[in-house]
Scaffold this active site. Structure first.
Site, PDB file in Angstrom:
ATOM      1  N   ILE A 151      43.365  49.350  20.273  1.00 49.12           N
ATOM      2  CA  ILE A 151      43.539  48.287  21.270  1.00 49.12           C
ATOM      3  C   ILE A 151      44.768  48.549  22.126  1.00 49.12           C
ATOM      4  CG2 ILE A 151      43.988  45.821  21.579  1.00 49.12           C
ATOM      5  CD1 ILE A 151      42.340  45.337  19.020  1.00 49.12           C
ATOM      6  N   ARG A 231      48.204  39.576  15.584  1.00 46.91           N
ATOM      7  CA  ARG A 231      48.192  38.857  14.313  1.00 46.91           C
ATOM      8  C   ARG A 231      49.275  37.792  14.323  1.00 46.91           C
ATOM      9  NH1 ARG A 231      44.066  41.041  13.893  1.00 46.91           N
ATOM     10  NH2 ARG A 231      43.183  42.287  12.189  1.00 46.91           N
ATOM     11  N   ASP A 255      47.839  34.239  21.370  1.00 44.78           N
ATOM     12  CA  ASP A 255      46.450  33.959  21.010  1.00 44.78           C
ATOM     13  C   ASP A 255      46.302  33.790  19.501  1.00 44.78           C
ATOM     14  OD1 ASP A 255      43.641  33.700  21.647  1.00 44.78           O
ATOM     15  OD2 ASP A 255      43.352  35.683  20.756  1.00 44.78           O
ATOM     16  N   GLU A 260      46.574  29.300  10.959  1.00 43.87           N
ATOM     17  CA  GLU A 260      45.395  28.967  11.755  1.00 43.87           C
ATOM     18  C   GLU A 260      44.345  28.291  10.880  1.00 43.87           C
ATOM     19  OE1 GLU A 260      43.960  32.449  13.771  1.00 43.87           O
ATOM     20  OE2 GLU A 260      45.803  32.704  14.951  1.00 43.87           O
ATOM     21  N   HIS A 278      42.849  31.841  19.458  1.00 42.41           N
ATOM     22  CA  HIS A 278      42.322  33.084  18.872  1.00 42.41           C
ATOM     23  C   HIS A 278      41.029  33.509  19.590  1.00 42.41           C
ATOM     24  CE1 HIS A 278      42.802  35.537  14.960  1.00 42.41           C
ATOM     25  NE2 HIS A 278      42.239  36.278  15.889  1.00 42.41           N
TER      26      HIS A 278
END
Length: 525
Positions: A151, A231, A255, A260, A278
Site C-alpha cells: 500500500i 492501523r 481512518d 473500534e 475505517h
C-alpha cells in the site's frame, strides 16, 4: 462434493465461482453465534468478511471444516490457533484492497490540507466563510511515508503524480527498491524532522505500536499533518491531541482508531481532525475483488489442495508435516530471532542445512524461516507468501545443503545481511524434537527460546552481569534462566535471559543505559 457456507455479505459472483467449479454453496448471512455453531458442522469451507466471528467455540463445532477464507486482509475475527489445532487452513486476500486504501489515504491528505470537511459543514450552514479556510498546497511538499510495502508504494506513486517529494522509513526497504520507486530512504528521526505530511502504512506490531508518540511528535516540524489509514494504535491519540492543541501539529486525518468501533475518541470534535469510520477498503471495486479472490483460493484448496495466502500452513504434504514439525518450529524461531533484531534494510538471507535436516524437504523450512524473519515488521507475510514478499523487497535468499559432518546431528544456520553488517544465528534439535539455539554471531550460546526473552550484547567487562541482575531485580523482573557466551576474553559477549514476564519499557531503557551495553532487545517467541 465439497460444501461451502458464505456467512457474510460478499459479491454474488463469489457464490457463482464456487458453483461453477462444482462446489455446493449456501449463502446465509447475519447468523447469530449459536445459529452458526449449529450449522457449521455440515461444511468444508467457510467464507467470511469481518462480521462473522470464527471463535474457538465455533471452530470446535466445525467437524468437517477444512478452510476458512477471509475476504480482506484482517483476520482478527478468526481464532487462528484454534483453527490450526483442528487442521483448518485460514486464508485471506492481503492485496485485494491495496489500491482502494492508498486512494483513501490521498483523499484524506487533500481533506486535511484543504480543510474540506469543516468548510463543507460551514457552507451547508450558509456561513460562506471563504477567508476562514485557507488551505495548503500538496505540490512541492515533503511526504514522509512510514512503511513502504504494497500500500505504501502505491501511495508513493500517487503522491509523485501530485509532484510531492517523497521520503520513506522502512527497515525492509532495500536501496535498489528505493531507487526503483524514485524515493529517498531515511531513518525515522530524519523523516520526522523533514516531512510536511506523514502517512503511516505499517502493521501493528510490538515495534510499531505507538511509533508516533509525544517524543516523535516533538521531532516533527511545526505545521506537520499526520495521516493514518493503516492501523489504530500506531499513533498515540492523546499525544496527538496535545500537539494539535499546542499548535505544533496543523491537522490530522484518521481512518482507524485504537478502539473500534470508535463511538468516542479524544480526537473527536477537533476541527483540525478529519475522521472516517475505517473506510479504507470500502469501495465496490475492492469488495468485488476480494470476494472473487477468496472464492478462487478456497476452491483451489478444496479441489486440488493448492494453498494461496494461507496464514497458518506452509506448502507441504500431510506425510511431511508430522516429520517436519519440530524442524519447522526451530526454523521459525531462528527466523524470528534474527527478524526481531533487524533494524536496518535487509538485503540477503542465507540458510544452511547440515546433518539429518539436509536430507529432508527443506522448502517449507525455508518458507517458515523467512516468515519468522519478516513478520516482526510485516503482519501480512505468511509461510506461503514469504518468498514472494522477499523477492518483492529485493531480499536475496540462498538455501544451501551441506553433506559435511557437523558437531550436531542436525544444524540449521541463518545468516542475514543488512545495510550495517551481517548477523548469524544457528540452532539444533535436542532429543530429535526440542529446538535449541546454539550460536549467535559466531558465539556459542545454548538456550531454549521461550515467550519472554531479553537479548543483550555487551563488552566483556567485570561487574556487568551483577549490574544487569540488580537493574532487573530493582525493576521487579524475575530471571528464569541465564545464558552467557563470548567471542574471547575482553571482547564482545552475549547474554540471553529467559524472563517470567515481559520486561517493562522503562526497565529495558535502564538496561540499555548500563555501562558496556551495546544492544538490549526484548524478544518474544
Amino acid at each position: 462434493m465439497p460444501k461451502v457456507l458464505i456467512s457474510d455479505k460478499l459479491s454474488p459472483r463469489a457464490a457463482e465461482i464456487f458453483r461453477e467449479r462444482g462446489i455446493e454453496t449456501d449463502v446465509d448471512t447475519g447468523l447469530a453465534p449459536e445459529e452458526l455453531k449449529a450449522k457449521i458442522g455440515a461444511y468444508d469451507g467457510l467464507a467470511i468478511r469481518s462480521a462473522t466471528k470464527a471463535t474457538a467455540e465455533i471452530i470446535a463445532a466445525a467437524d468437517n471444516l477444512k478452510v476458512i477464507g477471509r475476504a480482506g486482509i484482517g483476520v482478527d475475527n478468526v481464532d487462528i490457533p484454534a483453527a490450526t489445532g483442528r487442521g483448518i487452513v485460514v486464508m485471506n486476500t492481503p492485496h485485494g484492497n491495496s489500491i482502494t486504501t492508498a486512494e483513501h489515504t490521498i483523499a484524506m491528505m487533500f481533506a486535511s490540507a484543504r480543510q474540506i470537511p469543516a468548510a463543507d459543514r460551514s457552507t451547508h450552514a450558509g456561513k460562506w466563510e471563504k477567508s476562514r479556510f485557507m488551505g495548503t498546497e500538496l505540490t512541492g511538499k515533503v511526504l514522509g511515508v512510514i512503511g513502504c510495502g504494497n500500500i505504501g508504494s502505491i501511495v508513493v506513486e500517487r503522491a509523485q503524480g501530485l509532484r510531492m517529494r517523497v521520503i520513506a522509513f522502512d527497515p525492509f526497504l532495500s536501496p535498489d527498491r528505493a531507487e526503483d520507486l524514485d524515493i529517498e530512504k531515511v531513518e525515522l528521526d530524519e523523516l520526522l524532522a523533514r516531512a510536511d505530511i506523514i502517512t503511516l502504512h505499517v502493521p501493528m506490531t510490538d515495534q510499531t505500536r505507538g511509533i508516533i508518540d509525544a517524543a516523535a511528535l516533538a521531532k516533527t516540524k511545526p505545521g506537520v499533518r499526520i495521516i493514518n489509514c493503516a492501523r489504530g494504535g500506531l499513533v498515540v491519540e492523546e499525544d496527538l491531541k496535545a500537539a494539535i492543541e499546542s499548535g505544533h501539529v496543523a491537522g490530522a486525518a484518521f481512518d482507524v482508531f485504537a478502539k473500534e468501533p470508535a463511538k468516542e475518541n479524544v480526537l473527536f470534535g477537533m476541527e483540525q481532525v478529519v475522521a472516517t469510520p475505517h473506510l479504507g477498503a470500502a469501495t465496490a471495486e475492492a469488495q468485488e475483488k476480494v470476494a472473487l479472490q477468496v472464492a478462487e483460493q478456497m476452491a483451489d484448496y478444496l479441489l486440488t489442495g493448492a494453498v494461496t495466502n494461507a496464514l497458518n500452513m506452509p506448502s507441504l504434504s500431510a506425510e511431511e508435516a508430522k516429520r517436519l514439525g519440530p524442524y519447522m518450529q526451530l526454523a521459525e524461531q531462528l527466523g524470528s530471532f534474527a527478524g526481531q533484531l533487524t533494524r536496518t534494510g535487509l538485503t540477503s538471507a542465507r540458510i544452511e542445512y547440515e546433518g539429518d535436516v539436509a536430507h529432508l524437504n527443506t522448502r517449507p523450512l525455508t518458507q517458515v524461516m523467512l516468515c519468522g524473519l519478516l513478520q516482526p515488521m510485516l503482519d501480512t507475510v505468511n509461510m506461503v507468501n514469504a518468498p514472494i514478499v522477499a523477492r518483492e523487497r529485493d531480499i536475496d535468499v540462498a538455501e544451501v545443503k551441506h553433506e559435511r559432518d557437523c558437531d550436531y546431528q542436525t544444524l540449521i544456520r541463518l545468516t542475514v545481511t543488512t545495510e550495517r553488517g551481517e548477523r548469524c544465528v544457528a540452532g539444533t534439535l535436542f532429543g530429535s524434537d526440542k529446538p535449541r539455539l546454539v550460536e549467535v554471531k559466531g558465539i556459542s550460546v545454548e538456550a531454549t527460546l521461550t515467550p519472554h526473552m531479553l537479548y543483550i550484547t555487551n563488552e566483556d567487562k567485570p561487574g556487568f552481569i551483577g549490574a544487569l541482575g540488580t537493574t532487573l531485580g530493582d525493576g521487579g523482573v524475575n530471571i528464569a534462566t541465564f545464558h552467557l557466551g563470548r567471542a574471547e576474553r575482553g571482547s564482545d559477549a552475549i547474554a540471553l535471559l529467559e524472563l517470567d514476564e515481559a520486561i517493562p519499557a522503562d526497565v529495558l531503557g535502564k538496561v540499555r543505559a548500563l555501562p558496556h551495553t551495546k544492544q538490549a532487545e526484548a524478544l518474544r517467541f
